[in-house]
Scaffold this active site. Structure first.
Site, PDB file in Angstrom:
ATOM      1  CG  HIS A 204      44.027  83.015 -32.116  1.00 44.13           C
ATOM      2  ND1 HIS A 204      44.706  82.040 -32.801  1.00 44.13           N
ATOM      3  CD2 HIS A 204      44.436  82.931 -30.832  1.00 44.13           C
ATOM      4  CE1 HIS A 204      45.483  81.368 -31.952  1.00 44.13           C
ATOM      5  NE2 HIS A 204      45.338  81.908 -30.743  1.00 44.13           N
TER       6      HIS A 204
ATOM      7  CG  ASP B  26      45.153  81.320 -35.967  1.00 41.61           C
ATOM      8  OD1 ASP B  26      44.109  81.739 -35.446  1.00 41.61           O
ATOM      9  OD2 ASP B  26      46.120  80.916 -35.316  1.00 41.61           O
TER      10      ASP B  26
ATOM     11  CB  SER C   5      48.276  80.947 -29.848  1.00 37.97           C
ATOM     12  OG  SER C   5      47.437  79.846 -29.922  1.00 37.97           O
TER      13      SER C   5
ATOM     14  CG  ASN D 100      47.453  77.460 -24.429  1.00 36.65           C
ATOM     15  OD1 ASN D 100      48.649  77.697 -24.525  1.00 36.65           O
ATOM     16  ND2 ASN D 100      46.556  77.979 -25.246  1.00 36.65           N
TER      17      ASN D 100
END
Lengths: 504, 72
Positions: A285, A257, A448, A383
């Site tokens: 994140h 990530d 996520s 998404n």
């Protein structure tokens, strides 16, 4: 207007009672008739100008008032000739009015004395293409500022709300709100203006927000109650079952990530460094995902994860996204291979992008390599409210793709569908509370957030059964999972406790 | 590189860490890698000249990434 309505209606009832009473005794009713008709006139005016839609007034208020009036008129007619009975009726009616119904009537059109939001007393809707600056200029003497009411609307279909502004009336002008409303109502740029009242829930009715205490789950992390998913995943039962089991190895979960804040107090004890560059996280994140997968449980701070104590899982970070949260397929594929080489048992990918056959092939080779090295690859479904098959790595063969559901277990509006994938499953993905850089915690939404839930659970599974491969792991997830209304698009919702029963 | 002309509406997406996107008249999603502050208003109608961005993967997983050349 509410007071006018209430007193006029009471006037109608009272004059009707007296009318029947005097009429039965053949006494003059002229003054009472005048009271009745004047009350009726005021009642009609207050009804017409009172707040609320015409439909509401015609279908709810008017029938209610007429029904009560007819009932009282019938009773008054029946008992008018008998003084004792009539007195009891009048007393009963007076008591009901005083102790109960008066408040109901006053509240018919809402209370004008409701408390206004202290920082946003008014809401105003401007006409399309109107300039808020000109409205502000009209309110100059009150030093009011127009602030967009909904600056960050999630759904484009609500774009018309961008004409809505809140007005913060300075404290020294709090008594001038009615004048400000008058000014706004006469402004040609304004569609409508309304008071921004604070609406408080009756505490007894606030049953929707199920707050759990840490003790309910048998862990001591104080913020566990903020994890709605724990209730839905029956985590108390999961921890109870897990307490009777021993890990055969400590599974390693690799978060590919934006990096992970290695010093976060709720991660530090479970964290192993892969390289220094991956131990920092500017975006936040990766740190959020790491907390979902492997936050330190039972440390009396923050949140918990599937691992109730040390020895079950450890978490590492490989930074494949830059400090804007973006990356390339080459960089991510290199990260998958590196994670596999560094003995990751679970590779968690909360990232993705549109894909074609060529990209799927490239990702597929990396996933196959990782599988051969004993790792299971998990990815966020994406998404875009689209088919995850057209996204990589979610749609890549051999990947467990995770769709997002909300706290009602409905498919999150943004979540891609995993219906066309071999290994699709669902996990919490809306309003997820987890670790954030700087010893902080934050709510985030997205697929996520769903992927590391599954990664964390797979970590426990791998700790119990180190040789578990992707197909067998998915079969366990799927057969123990909960069928939901949106299950065709999201896959089944993970049920860790039921899964442990199958794994033993 | 192919130049795109996009006519659409600015949208704030409260996903992941949050980001601005554009939904064009055909409903396609575009994600500028940088949106000028003056246009960071949900619902604002825009005309954009842009190029597809090299970056194809991200934590956002929403829309096609673009680099804005001109925006009105």
């Amino acid at each position: 207007m509410a007071a006018l309505y209430t007193y006029s209606y009471v006037g109608i009832l009272l004059s009707t009672l007296l009318w029947f009473f005097l009429n039965a005794r053949e006494q003059s009713t002229t003054p009472i008739k005048m009271l009745f008709w004047s009350s009726l006139g005021v009642y009609s005016i207050s009804m017409f100008f009172g707040d609320g839609s015409s439909l509401y007034k015609m279908l709810i208020i008017l029938p209610r008032d007429i029904a009560i009036y007819v009932l009282i008129a019938l009773l008054a007619n029946k008992f008018a000739a008998r003084l004792g009975s009539f007195a009891v009726l009048a007393l009963a009616l007076g008591s009901v009015m005083t102790f109960y119904y008066f408040d109901v009537l006053l509240g018919t059109f809402g209370s004008e004395s409701s408390e206004l939001s202290p920082d946003a007393e008014l809401i105003v809707d401007l006409k399309k293409d109107s300039d808020p600056a000109s409205v502000e200029a009209a309110l100059e003497e009150y030093r009011c500022e127009l602030i967009p009411a909904f600056p960050r609307l999630q759904a484009a279909r609500y774009a018309s709300f961008t004409d809505n502004y809140i007005i913060n009336v300075p404290d020294e002008y709090a008594d001038d709100i009615d004048d400000i409303i008058d000014l706004l109502q006469s402004d040609a740029n304004v569609d409508w203006v309304e008071r921004n009242e604070i609406i408080q829930l009756d505490p007894d009715e606030d049953e929707g927000s199920e707050e759990y205490e840490a003790a309910d789950y048998g862990v001591n992390d104080p913020d566990v109650g903020k994890l709605w998913g724990f209730g839905r995943m029956k985590m108390a039962e999961f921890y109870q079952t897990l307490a009777r089991l021993r890990p055969r190895k400590q599974a390693r979960i690799a978060i590919l990530d934006t990096g992970v804040d290695a010093e976060h107090p709720d991660l530090k004890r479970n964290y192993v460094s892969s390289d220094r560059n991956s131990d920092r996280d500017v975006v936040g994140h990766g740190t959020h995902c790491a907390g979902i997968a492997a936050a330190v449980s039972n440390n009396r701070i923050g949140i918990a994860s599937f691992a109730p104590k040390q020895g079950w899982v450890e978490v590492t970070s490989i930074k494949v996204l830059d400090d804007r949260g973006t990356g390339t397929d080459q960089g991510i594929i290199a990260g998958i291979i590196r994670a596999a080489d560094e003995d990751a048992d679970i590779i968690s990918l909360s990232l993705g992008g549109r894909s074609d056959d060529e990209k799927h092939r490239a990702f597929g080779e990396a996933v196959e390599y990782a599988n051969d090295k004993g790792a299971i690859v998990v990815a966020a479904a994406g998404n875009s409210s689209a088919n995850a098959r057209h996204f990589a790595p979610a749609g890549t063969k051999g990947v467990i793709a995770v769709a997002a559901v909300d706290n009602e277990l409905n498919r999150a509006a943004f979540s891609n569908s995993v219906a066309d994938l071999d290994f699709g499953i669902a996990a919490p993905g809306v309003d997820i509370y987890s670790t954030y850089p700087g010893d902080a915690y934050k709510l985030m939404s997205g697929t996520s957030m769903s992927a590391p839930y599954v990664a964390g659970l797979l970590g426990i599974m791998k700790a119990l059964r180190p040789a578990l491969n992707t197909a067998d792991a998915y079969k366990l997830l799927q057969t123990s999972g909960l069928e939901t209304d949106d299950g065709e698009a999201t896959g089944r919702f993970i049920q860790p406790a039921a899964l442990l029963q199958k794994l033993q | 590189m192919e130049q795109l002309e996009i006519k659409g509406r600015i949208v704030w997406q409260d996903l992941e860490s949050g980001f601005w996107g554009i939904i064009d008249e055909d409903g396609r999603q575009w994600r500028p890698n940088s949106l000028p502050a003056a246009f960071q208003r949900d619902g604002a109608e825009v005309r954009v000249k842009a190029e597809r961005s090299e970056e194809g993967f991200s934590m956002f997983m929403w829309g096609s990434p673009i680099t804005i050349l001109d925006i009105q």
